[in-house]
Design an enzyme around this catalytic site. Structure first.
Site, PDB file in Angstrom:
ATOM      1  N   GLY A 159      39.090  37.577  35.894  1.00  0.00           N
ATOM      2  CA  GLY A 159      39.211  37.498  37.315  1.00  0.00           C
ATOM      3  C   GLY A 159      39.539  38.984  37.559  1.00  0.00           C
ATOM      4  O   GLY A 159      39.310  39.933  36.598  1.00  0.00           O
ATOM      5  N   ARG A 160      40.186  39.560  38.893  1.00  0.00           N
ATOM      6  CA  ARG A 160      40.294  40.781  39.132  1.00  0.00           C
ATOM      7  C   ARG A 160      41.319  41.594  38.039  1.00  0.00           C
ATOM      8  O   ARG A 160      41.107  42.696  37.631  1.00  0.00           O
ATOM      9  CB  ARG A 160      41.280  40.837  40.212  1.00  0.00           C
ATOM     10  CG  ARG A 160      40.448  40.214  41.685  1.00  0.00           C
ATOM     11  CD  ARG A 160      41.194  40.488  42.885  1.00  0.00           C
ATOM     12  NE  ARG A 160      40.415  40.073  43.961  1.00  0.00           N
ATOM     13  CZ  ARG A 160      41.148  38.853  44.760  1.00  0.00           C
ATOM     14  NH1 ARG A 160      42.036  38.188  44.150  1.00  0.00           N
ATOM     15  NH2 ARG A 160      40.430  38.419  45.600  1.00  0.00           N
ATOM     16  N   ILE A 161      42.450  40.916  37.488  1.00  0.00           N
ATOM     17  CA  ILE A 161      43.533  41.416  36.817  1.00  0.00           C
ATOM     18  C   ILE A 161      42.846  41.494  35.245  1.00  0.00           C
ATOM     19  O   ILE A 161      42.795  42.659  34.795  1.00  0.00           O
ATOM     20  CB  ILE A 161      44.657  40.755  36.731  1.00  0.00           C
ATOM     21  CG1 ILE A 161      45.250  40.738  38.031  1.00  0.00           C
ATOM     22  CG2 ILE A 161      45.579  41.348  35.787  1.00  0.00           C
ATOM     23  CD1 ILE A 161      46.582  39.950  38.066  1.00  0.00           C
ATOM     24  N   ARG A 181      36.296  30.434  32.770  1.00  0.00           N
ATOM     25  CA  ARG A 181      35.776  29.027  33.274  1.00  0.00           C
ATOM     26  C   ARG A 181      34.305  29.449  33.517  1.00  0.00           C
ATOM     27  O   ARG A 181      33.284  28.605  33.259  1.00  0.00           O
ATOM     28  CB  ARG A 181      36.442  28.743  34.481  1.00  0.00           C
ATOM     29  CG  ARG A 181      37.580  28.063  34.285  1.00  0.00           C
ATOM     30  CD  ARG A 181      38.129  27.430  35.445  1.00  0.00           C
ATOM     31  NE  ARG A 181      38.351  28.179  36.720  1.00  0.00           N
ATOM     32  CZ  ARG A 181      38.597  27.991  37.858  1.00  0.00           C
ATOM     33  NH1 ARG A 181      39.071  26.732  38.128  1.00  0.00           N
ATOM     34  NH2 ARG A 181      38.608  29.007  38.874  1.00  0.00           N
ATOM     35  N   THR A 241      51.437  38.680  30.726  1.00  0.00           N
ATOM     36  CA  THR A 241      51.852  39.013  31.880  1.00  0.00           C
ATOM     37  C   THR A 241      51.471  38.088  33.162  1.00  0.00           C
ATOM     38  O   THR A 241      51.608  38.518  34.258  1.00  0.00           O
ATOM     39  CB  THR A 241      51.277  40.519  32.390  1.00  0.00           C
ATOM     40  OG1 THR A 241      49.780  40.164  32.241  1.00  0.00           O
ATOM     41  CG2 THR A 241      51.888  41.396  31.368  1.00  0.00           C
ATOM     42  N   ARG A 243      51.783  33.783  33.465  1.00  0.00           N
ATOM     43  CA  ARG A 243      52.665  32.858  33.659  1.00  0.00           C
ATOM     44  C   ARG A 243      53.129  32.247  32.196  1.00  0.00           C
ATOM     45  O   ARG A 243      52.292  32.186  31.243  1.00  0.00           O
ATOM     46  CB  ARG A 243      52.197  31.515  34.160  1.00  0.00           C
ATOM     47  CG  ARG A 243      52.167  31.864  35.737  1.00  0.00           C
ATOM     48  CD  ARG A 243      53.505  32.197  36.371  1.00  0.00           C
ATOM     49  NE  ARG A 243      53.596  32.040  37.801  1.00  0.00           N
ATOM     50  CZ  ARG A 243      53.284  33.086  38.548  1.00  0.00           C
ATOM     51  NH1 ARG A 243      53.408  34.531  38.020  1.00  0.00           N
ATOM     52  NH2 ARG A 243      53.331  33.229  39.838  1.00  0.00           N
ATOM     53  N   GLU A 272      61.672  30.640  32.565  1.00  0.00           N
ATOM     54  CA  GLU A 272      62.166  31.501  33.261  1.00  0.00           C
ATOM     55  C   GLU A 272      63.304  31.211  34.137  1.00  0.00           C
ATOM     56  O   GLU A 272      63.304  30.078  34.573  1.00  0.00           O
ATOM     57  CB  GLU A 272      61.376  32.289  34.059  1.00  0.00           C
ATOM     58  CG  GLU A 272      60.479  33.452  33.028  1.00  0.00           C
ATOM     59  CD  GLU A 272      59.562  34.424  34.080  1.00  0.00           C
ATOM     60  OE1 GLU A 272      60.082  34.705  35.352  1.00  0.00           O
ATOM     61  OE2 GLU A 272      58.523  34.625  33.483  1.00  0.00           O
ATOM     62  N   HIS A 290      59.755  40.294  34.003  1.00  0.00           N
ATOM     63  CA  HIS A 290      58.715  39.810  34.928  1.00  0.00           C
ATOM     64  C   HIS A 290      58.701  40.861  35.717  1.00  0.00           C
ATOM     65  O   HIS A 290      58.854  40.966  36.915  1.00  0.00           O
ATOM     66  CB  HIS A 290      59.054  38.460  35.640  1.00  0.00           C
ATOM     67  CG  HIS A 290      58.080  37.794  36.159  1.00  0.00           C
ATOM     68  ND1 HIS A 290      57.912  36.477  36.268  1.00  0.00           N
ATOM     69  CD2 HIS A 290      56.787  38.220  36.717  1.00  0.00           C
ATOM     70  CE1 HIS A 290      56.888  36.040  36.830  1.00  0.00           C
ATOM     71  NE2 HIS A 290      56.238  37.180  37.078  1.00  0.00           N
ATOM     72  N   GLY A 292      55.470  42.683  36.002  1.00  0.00           N
ATOM     73  CA  GLY A 292      54.111  42.906  36.329  1.00  0.00           C
ATOM     74  C   GLY A 292      53.801  43.476  37.565  1.00  0.00           C
ATOM     75  O   GLY A 292      52.858  44.454  37.461  1.00  0.00           O
TER      76      GLY A 292
END
Length: 328
Positions: A159-161, A181, A241, A243, A272, A290, A292
């Site tokens: 995706g974007r990241i 996907r 980075t 989950r 976490e 965490h 990011g």
């Protein structure tokens, strides 16, 4: 008669500029001391709120939403991921859920790239050595790591990241591979010189570094299972980075201890804020709390998204960042 301001309950402390604007626009209840709200406090919040603004640290489950008062019609999440919110229960109660997409892309991609660089080059390990006072000086064979130029990077989630990471990694001379996907547009593949793998298993078996950028959903829980981790070459590195729940953390830890993986860079963890204590003892792992999206600019951008979603909703319109069932 003046228009009644919606009651907005904010679960954690947000940047001052965002809280100030919230106070101006809405009847806002802030979390001044920034304590993680208990389940009982969240239940009291949803009883009185028109809008709840939670973060990733708040589990907004069916038990909380079932106690919501009739006025709660919007959960405006401060963050992109919504795996901590029971979306099905929200939909069944007519509660709209929004998030903050897009604004964290570059920050998270920067952090992923930092880990991709730091783990093979042993940066954190070297920094600890300096601080310990045990460094004896340069040597031709001391603390040798691995170059990343010319290595294969496997991106899980394009995706974007994922695409932003690919652009950075390509500039460092890495070969881009990905599993998603759906295959991305040919123009994007061409720009990134990216190779698509329909089979995640086949991609993993051939990569030097694997980085995770898919959302956490029931379908991606332990997507990197013990079986899949064992497909990776022994010289490979895992970077996460996204989950923590996407990776079987216990299996990853066992493999790192045995030397069946070269190392890992982790900004997120399965339980976490708890971290597997065996990970803490390993030199070939970089562990971050965490971070990011942890830039001032990113957090303000997130807050502005939340403000727009609430204001648009309060004005009687559909908020722009609605989370739809088809997205997950």
């Amino acid at each position: 008669m003046p228009h009644k301001k919606p009651v907005v309950v904010v679960s954690r402390k947000l940047p001052d500029a965002i809280e100030t604007r919230m106070m101006e626009l809405f009847d806002t209840r802030l979390n001044v001391d920034d304590h993680p709200m208990t389940k009982a406090e969240l239940i009291e919040a949803v009883k009185v709120a028109d809008v709840l603004v939670p973060t990733v640290t708040d589990r907004i489950d069916a038990g909380i939403l079932s106690n919501a008062g009739p006025n709660l019609k919007l959960v405006a999440n401060f963050g992109t991921g919504v795996d901590h919110i029971d979306l099905a229960t929200a939909r069944s109660r007519g509660i709209i859920v929004t998030n903050t997409p897009g604004v964290l892309t570059e920050d998270t991609a920067d952090m992923a790239m930092a880990l991709i660089l730091s783990v093979p080059r042993r940066i954190a390990e070297g920094e600890r050595l300096i601080r310990s006072g045990d460094w004896k000086g340069w040597s031709p064979t001391h603390m040798l790591g691995h170059r990343i130029w010319g290595k294969r990077l496997g991106i899980i989630g394009m995706g974007r990241i994922g695409q932003a990471v690919a652009r950075r990694a390509k500039a460092f001379g890495m070969s881009i591979h990905y599993h998603n996907r759906k295959r991305v547009h040919p123009d994007i593949e061409g720009e990134l010189e990216a190779t698509y793998w329909e089979s995640l298993d086949q991609m993993l078996a051939r990569m030097d570094v694997v980085t995770i950028h898919c959302p956490h959903t029931p379908a991606t829980f332990h997507l990197l299972s013990a079986r899949r981790l064992e497909l990776l070459p022994k010289h490979a590195y895992v970077v996460n980075t996204a989950r923590g729940e996407i990776v079987d953390e216990n299996a990853l830890t066992r493999m790192l201890i045995r030397g069946d993986l070269a190392g890992a860079g982790l900004d997120v963890f399965e339980h976490e804020p708890a971290v597997n204590p065996k990970l803490l003892a390993l030199d070939n792992v970089v562990l971050l709390p965490h971070l990011g999206s942890a830039t001032i600019e990113g957090r303000i951008d997130m807050g502005e998204k939340v403000l727009v979603n609430i204001k648009t909703f309060a004005d009687g319109h559909q908020p722009p960042d609605r989370v739809l069932a088809s997205m997950f």
